[in-house]
Design an enzyme around this catalytic site. Structure first.
Site, short mmCIF file in Angstrom:
data_model
loop_
_atom_site.label_atom_id
_atom_site.label_comp_id
_atom_site.label_asym_id
_atom_site.label_seq_id
_atom_site.Cartn_x
_atom_site.Cartn_y
_atom_site.Cartn_z
N ILE A 123 0.88 -1.18 0.00
CA ILE A 123 0.00 0.00 0.00
C ILE A 123 0.92 1.23 0.00
O ILE A 123 1.84 1.31 0.81
CB ILE A 123 -0.88 0.04 1.27
CG1 ILE A 123 -1.64 -1.26 1.46
CG2 ILE A 123 -1.84 1.22 1.23
CD1 ILE A 123 -2.33 -1.37 2.83
N GLU A 163 -7.00 -0.54 -9.95
CA GLU A 163 -7.64 -1.41 -8.97
C GLU A 163 -9.02 -0.85 -8.60
O GLU A 163 -9.17 0.35 -8.46
CB GLU A 163 -6.76 -1.45 -7.74
CG GLU A 163 -7.07 -2.52 -6.77
CD GLU A 163 -6.07 -2.45 -5.62
OE1 GLU A 163 -5.67 -3.49 -5.15
OE2 GLU A 163 -5.71 -1.34 -5.22
N THR A 200 1.21 5.70 -9.62
CA THR A 200 2.13 6.56 -10.38
C THR A 200 2.67 5.81 -11.59
O THR A 200 2.76 6.35 -12.70
CB THR A 200 3.31 6.98 -9.46
OG1 THR A 200 2.78 7.44 -8.24
CG2 THR A 200 4.16 8.05 -10.11
N ARG A 212 -2.30 -4.70 -9.19
CA ARG A 212 -2.48 -5.92 -8.41
C ARG A 212 -3.13 -7.04 -9.22
O ARG A 212 -3.33 -6.92 -10.42
CB ARG A 212 -3.31 -5.67 -7.16
CG ARG A 212 -2.64 -4.79 -6.15
CD ARG A 212 -3.26 -4.99 -4.78
NE ARG A 212 -2.57 -4.19 -3.80
CZ ARG A 212 -1.41 -4.55 -3.28
NH1 ARG A 212 -0.86 -5.69 -3.61
NH2 ARG A 212 -0.82 -3.77 -2.41
N1 DCP Z 1 -6.43 -3.74 0.05
C1 DCP Z 1 -6.72 -4.83 0.86
N2 DCP Z 1 -6.74 -6.08 0.33
C2 DCP Z 1 -6.47 -6.29 -0.98
C3 DCP Z 1 -6.13 -5.21 -1.81
C4 DCP Z 1 -6.11 -3.93 -1.26
O1 DCP Z 1 -6.96 -4.65 2.06
N3 DCP Z 1 -6.53 -7.52 -1.46
C5 DCP Z 1 -6.51 -2.38 0.60
C6 DCP Z 1 -5.21 -1.77 1.02
C7 DCP Z 1 -5.43 -0.30 0.75
C8 DCP Z 1 -6.39 -0.25 -0.43
O2 DCP Z 1 -7.04 -1.52 -0.41
O3 DCP Z 1 -6.02 0.33 1.86
C9 DCP Z 1 -5.70 -0.01 -1.76
O4 DCP Z 1 -4.48 -0.71 -1.71
P1 DCP Z 1 -3.41 -0.89 -2.84
O5 DCP Z 1 -2.07 -1.05 -2.23
O6 DCP Z 1 -3.80 -2.00 -3.69
O7 DCP Z 1 -3.50 0.46 -3.69
P2 DCP Z 1 -2.78 1.85 -3.43
O8 DCP Z 1 -3.65 2.89 -4.06
O9 DCP Z 1 -2.47 1.99 -2.00
O10 DCP Z 1 -1.47 1.69 -4.27
P3 DCP Z 1 -0.31 2.73 -4.57
O11 DCP Z 1 -0.24 3.69 -3.43
O12 DCP Z 1 0.89 1.85 -4.70
O13 DCP Z 1 -0.71 3.39 -5.84
#
Ligand code: DCP
Length: 229
Positions: free
Chosen positions: A29, A51, A35, A104
């Site tokens: 996360i 996602e 990006t 993901r």
């Molecule tokens: N999440 C989760 N279980 C999953 C996938 C994601 O609990 N199987 C949660 C974690 C974060 C939110 O969903 O609170 C989004 O997580 P990601 O890391 O997938 O996406 P980000 O937007 O945080 O990624 P980045 O900051 O790398 O762009």
């Protein structure tokens, strides 16, 4: 010249090829996946699927992401069950471009998040095996193919800073311990191969400051668009 290669060198805009590839971008996360995807979304012929966080935040009016963070023991199973469905939906959508990039995959949902929730006691054994049975059935019966995994390896401390900067309401209380645990599950899977990796893994150092990340992406553009590690 192979069509994919012409796309890499910027000489191609047509999207038809006999071999299309799917690249999954993985990492903790706040590791910088968005990006990465926003950067490559500017290239013609690349289809980017973000996602479905917005779907998780509004399942017929229920914010399952917020529920999961507010009471993980009660809601981890329901949340991950819906995550698994949305990831399956994305994996099986018809590909429209030569190259698909997705944030993901169904694999990290299971091998990183579900494993961690089970290990930390937020998911019971029974809940864990039910999700695992679904996961195994999906892998055996559906096409969830990936050609390359790009692993943005970012230290938990850097992830925490970025999460704080972006201020997503549900994530306000994420402790460093949780990011460390998720870092470990990503490492276990993608570096130590504790679980099968469905594709070769290209590791990128995600700790650089944002402006330098673009150079890292560009240095690896060729490999990424050809689906090589
Ligand atoms: N999440 C989760 N279980 C999953 C996938 C994601 O609990 N199987 C949660 C974690 C974060 C939110 O969903 O609170 C989004 O997580 P990601 O890391 O997938 O996406 P980000 O937007 O945080 O990624 P980045 O900051 O790398 O762009």
């Amino acid at each position: 010249l192979d069509k994919a290669q012409r796309l890499v060198t910027g000489k191609m805009t047509a999207l038809h090829s006999s071999r299309s590839i799917t690249v999954a971008i993985e990492g903790n996360i706040g590791s910088g996946k968005t990006t990465f995807l926003d950067h490559f979304a500017k290239t013609k012929g690349i289809e980017v699927i973000q996602e479905p966080v917005d779907m998780w935040r509004n399942v017929r009016g229920h914010n399952t992401l917020a529920l999961m963070y507010s009471d993980p023991k009660r809601w981890s199973f329901a949340f991950q069950s819906y995550v698994q469905l949305t990831m399956l939906d994305i994996h099986t959508r018809k590909q429209k471009s030569l190259i698909r990039m997705m944030e993901r995959s169904i694999y990290s949902a299971k091998y990183c998040f579900v494993e961690n929730m089970h290990e930390s006691g937020n998911m019971t054994d029974a809940e864990y095996v039910v999700l695992t049975e679904w996961f195994n059935w999906i892998l055996a019966n559906q096409k969830v193919q990936i050609d390359l995994i790009v692993y943005l390896k970012t230290s938990p401390e850097v992830c925490q800073q970025r999460i704080q900067q972006r201020c997503r309401e549900e994530e306000k209380a994420i402790p460093l311990d949780y990011l460390q645990a998720l870092h470990n599950t990503h490492e276990d899977w993608l570096t130590h191969k504790k679980f099968p990796t469905p594709a070769p893994v290209l590791v990128l150092d995600g700790d650089h400051k944002l402006s330098d990340m673009y150079s890292v992406f560009e240095e690896n553009r060729h490999k990424i668009l050809l689906g090589q590690n």
